[in-house]
Design an enzyme around this catalytic site. Structure first.
Site, short mmCIF file in Angstrom:
data_model
loop_
_atom_site.label_atom_id
_atom_site.label_comp_id
_atom_site.label_asym_id
_atom_site.label_seq_id
_atom_site.Cartn_x
_atom_site.Cartn_y
_atom_site.Cartn_z
N CYS A 11 -0.06 0.97 5.66
CA CYS A 11 1.07 0.20 6.15
C CYS A 11 0.58 -0.69 7.28
CB CYS A 11 2.15 1.14 6.70
SG CYS A 11 2.88 2.23 5.46
N GLY A 38 1.60 -4.00 3.26
CA GLY A 38 2.79 -3.32 2.77
C GLY A 38 3.83 -4.30 2.31
N ASN A 112 1.04 4.18 10.22
CA ASN A 112 0.09 3.76 9.20
C ASN A 112 -0.90 4.90 9.01
OD1 ASN A 112 -2.59 1.26 9.12
ND2 ASN A 112 -1.76 2.53 7.50
N GLY A 113 -0.97 5.42 7.78
CA GLY A 113 -1.89 6.52 7.49
C GLY A 113 -1.17 7.66 6.82
N TYR A 267 -12.01 -3.87 0.94
CA TYR A 267 -10.88 -4.47 0.24
C TYR A 267 -9.66 -4.72 1.10
CZ TYR A 267 -6.69 -4.66 -2.65
OH TYR A 267 -5.49 -5.02 -3.19
P1 AMP Z 1 -8.88 -1.87 -11.62
O1 AMP Z 1 -9.86 -2.62 -12.51
O2 AMP Z 1 -7.57 -1.70 -12.30
O3 AMP Z 1 -9.48 -0.64 -11.09
O4 AMP Z 1 -8.56 -2.80 -10.39
C1 AMP Z 1 -9.59 -3.26 -9.56
C2 AMP Z 1 -9.01 -4.29 -8.65
O5 AMP Z 1 -8.02 -3.69 -7.79
C3 AMP Z 1 -10.04 -4.92 -7.75
O6 AMP Z 1 -9.92 -6.32 -7.92
C4 AMP Z 1 -9.66 -4.54 -6.34
O7 AMP Z 1 -9.76 -5.66 -5.50
C5 AMP Z 1 -8.23 -4.07 -6.44
N1 AMP Z 1 -7.93 -2.89 -5.60
C6 AMP Z 1 -8.74 -1.95 -5.16
N2 AMP Z 1 -8.08 -1.02 -4.41
C7 AMP Z 1 -6.80 -1.40 -4.37
C8 AMP Z 1 -5.60 -0.87 -3.76
N3 AMP Z 1 -5.63 0.24 -3.02
N4 AMP Z 1 -4.46 -1.55 -3.94
C9 AMP Z 1 -4.43 -2.67 -4.69
N5 AMP Z 1 -5.51 -3.21 -5.29
C10 AMP Z 1 -6.69 -2.58 -5.14
#
Ligand code: AMP
Length: 483
Positions: A11, A38, A112-113, A267
C-alpha cells in the site's frame, strides 16, 4: 494491510504536518504519486488541530477526491493511504486510514505491509480468530485498547504511549503512518521491509510555516515540493508536532535488522524513487547490464516489457551492443492487471494492455527483457503475441532471479503452487512460455546491480529465506517453511 490467508498487498502511505497550510490538496498529490502502490481504495484523515475528518472510498485517487471534497477537508495535519487491489473481498471497510475515536479524541492509521503474528496477537488480546477483519484493524484495535481516556495522563501523548506499548508486540512488515488531532507519527518495522521516507516543506512567503512530510516513496515528496531529508531507519518511530520532530526506538535493539524488500527495487517502487540512497531506475539499468554479462545471446533487437522491464532492457542493450527499440505498446490508461481474478481474465487483460509493433519486430531475433515472471500467464501470452506479430526468435531475459516463494510481507503474490518457478526448472519454463531461451539474473548479480555495500535485503520470494517466522495459511505452501 492484509486480509490474511487470502490476500496480501502493498500500500502507499502519505502524511503531512504543516501549520498554516491547508494540506488536503498536498495529500491528494502525494497519494496520486503513490497510486501504483494501491488502486483499490484511497482515503485521507485531516485534522485542524481539534477535530479529525476522514474521507475514504473504493477507487482511484482521482475518483475518490474532487475539488469539493478536498475543500471540505480543512486542516494542517493529514494522513492519506492507497490500498492495493486484490483477489479478496474489496470492501469499503478495508479502505484506510482506519479511524478510532474515544470520546472527543481519536486517531487514524494507515498501514503498508503485512503482520506475520496476527493469530498470536488475537489470542493474546482474547479476540476470536479473524474477528478484527484485517491486520491493520487489529493494530488499531490494540492501540485503541491502550488509548482509553481512563488511561490518559491528560498530556495529549496517549497515542505515543499506546504505540510504545503495542509496537514491540507486532511482527512482520509495517510501515505505518498515524495521527491524532495534533501530531503525525511514522513508524518503520525493525526490518524496514517496506520503504518510508521523510521530507521537509520550506516556509512559504505567503504565510505557510513549512512543515514535514512522510511518504512511502520519495517521488511523493518531490511532487508536493518537499525536500527529501532521509529514509526512516528500520525500527524508528518519528513524532512530529508543535515541538518539532523527535525520533525514538520502540523495538529491542536485537530485533533491528535492515531487510528492505528486494522486490521494491525489481518491480514495485517507482523508477524515480530513492531507496537506500539509490535511484531505482539506475539500479534497474544496471540489472540489465549484469544480465547481458551473465546470459548473452545473439539477436537483432532488445525490447523491454513496459513499463517495469524497460530500464533493464536499456541496460541489456547498452552492455550487449545490440540495438534497443520499442516492440510493444502499452495502453496508458490501464492499471496493474496482475491480480485479475481468473486465469481467463488475466489472459484477456494482457491483450488489452500490450500490443506488439509489428513493423518493428517482424523477422527479427528479439531479446525480451522483463523484471520478473510470477505466474507466467502474462509472459506466455506476450511471447505468443510477439510470435504472431512475426518475431523470428524470442529470447526472454529476466532481471531478477526465479520467483519461487510467496511473500508474507506485503507484496501480492499467488500461493506457492501458482508460482511458475516453484514448479518448473528453467528448461521447463522455456518450453511452457514458448520462448527460444530463458535466463534469469543471479541473486549476486541483482544485489551487485543495486550496489549498496553491506545493505540488508529481504530476498524471501527468491530464496525462501524469511527474516521472521511466517504463518502458513492452509494450502498456501508446499513443503515446509522455516524462518
Ligand atoms: P506473469 O507472466 O503473469 O507472471 O506476469 C509477469 C509480469 O507481472 C511482469 O511483467 C511483472 O512486471 C509483473 N509483476 C510482477 N509482480 C507483480 C505484482 N506483485 N503485481 C503486479 N504485477 C507484477
Amino acid at each position: 494491510m492484509a486480509q490474511w490467508g487470502t490476500v496480501k498487498e502493498a500500500c502507499g502511505v502519505f502524511g503531512v504536518y504543516a501549520p498554516g497550510t491547508a494540506v488536503a490538496p498536498l495529500v491528494f498529490d502525494g497519494l496520486f504519486a503513490l497510486q501504483h502502490r494501491g488502486q483499490e481504495s484511497a482515503g485521507m484523515a485531516v485534522s485542524d488541530g481539534d477535530t479529525i475528518t476522514v474521507v475514504k472510498e473504493m477507487g482511484l485517487v482521482t475518483s475518490v477526491f474532487d475539488a469539493r471534497s478536498l475543500s471540505s477537508l480543512q486542516g494542517h495535519l493529514a494522513l492519506g493511504h492507497v490500498r492495493y487491489s486484490t483477489t479478496g473481498p474489496s470492501t469499503w471497510h478495508n479502505a484506510q486510514p482506519v479511524y478510532r475515536a474515544h470520546g472527543r479524541a481519536g486517531f487514524a492509521l494507515g498501514h503498508n505491509g503485512n503482520l506475520t503474528n496476527v493469530a498470536a496477537l488475537e489470542d493474546e488480546a482474547g479476540m476470536l480468530p479473524g474477528v478484527s477483519g484485517s491486520d491493520s484493524d487489529l493494530i488499531a484495535e490494540l492501540l485503541a485498547r491502550e488509548f482509553s481516556p481512563e488511561g490518559s495522563e491528560g498530556d495529549g501523548n496517549d497515542l505515543e504511549r499506546a504505540l510504545l506499548s503495542v509496537l514491540p508486540r507486532l511482527e512482520g512488515a509495517f510501515s505505518l503512518g498515524l495521527m491524532d488531532e495534533r501530531r503525525l507519527v511514522a513508524v518503520r518495522d525493525p526490518n524496514g521491509f517496506r520503504p518510508l521516507c521523510l521530507g521537509r516543506l520550506d516556509p512559504e512567503e505567503e504565510g505557510g510555516e513549512g512543515g514535514w512530510v512522510v511518504a512511502s516513496e520519495s517521488p511523493a515528496l518531490d511532487i508536493v515540493g518537499a525536500r527529501f531529508v532521509r529514509e526512516l531507519a528500520p525500527g524508528e518511530m518519528v513524532v512530529i508536532d508543535a515541538d518539532g520532530l523527535r525520533s525514538s526506538w520502540p523495538f529491542a535493539a536485537e530485533r533491528v535488522d535492515p531487510r528492505l524488500c528486494v522486490f521494491e527495487f525489481v518491480y514495485f517502487a517507482r523508477p524515480d524513487s530513492l531507496l537506500y540512497g539509490r535511484q531505482v531506475h539506475a539500479a534497474r539499468h544496471r540489472m540489465g547490464e549484469r544480465l547481458a554479462e551473465e546470459s548473452p545471446v545473439e539477436a537483432d533487437l532488445v525490447i523491454g516489457v513496459p513499463d517495469s522491464g524497460v530500464p533493464a532492457a536499456e541496460g541489456f542493450a547498452a552492455r550487449s551492443g545490440i540495438r534497443f527499440g520499442q516492440g510493444l505498446v502499452k495502453n496508458r490508461y490501464i492499471g496493474r492487471t496482475f491480480i485479475a481474478p481468473t486465469q481467463e481474465a488475466r489472459i484477456e487483460a494482457v491483450r488489452r494492455k500490450l500490443n506488439p509493433l509489428r513493423e518493428s519486430i517482424e523477422g527479427l531475433r528479439l531479446i525480451v527483457v522483463d523484471d520478473s515472471v510470477v505466474r507466467g500467464t502474462t509472459t506466455r501470452q506476450l511471447i505468443k503475441m510477439l510470435r504472431e506479430a512475426g518475431a523470428a526468435e524470442v529470447h526472454l531475459r529476466i532481471s531478477s532471479p526465479p520467483f519461487r516463494w510467496p511473500c508474507f510481507y506485503g507484496i501480492d503474490t499467488p500461493v506457492r503452487d501458482d508460482l511458475l518457478a516453484a514448479r518448473m526448472d528453467v528448461e521447463e519454463i522455456t518450453r511452457h512460455l514458448g520462448a527460444d531461451s530463458v535466463a534469469y539474473l543471479s541473486l549476486d548479480g541483482l544485489i551487485g546491480a543495486i550496489g549498496v555495500p553491506g545493505a540488508g535485503f529481504c530476498t524471501a520470494c527468491l530464496t525462501g529465506d524469511y527474516p521472521t517466522a511466517v504463518p502458513a495459511p492452509a494450502g498456501a505452501l508446499v513443503g515446509t517453511l522455516t524462518p
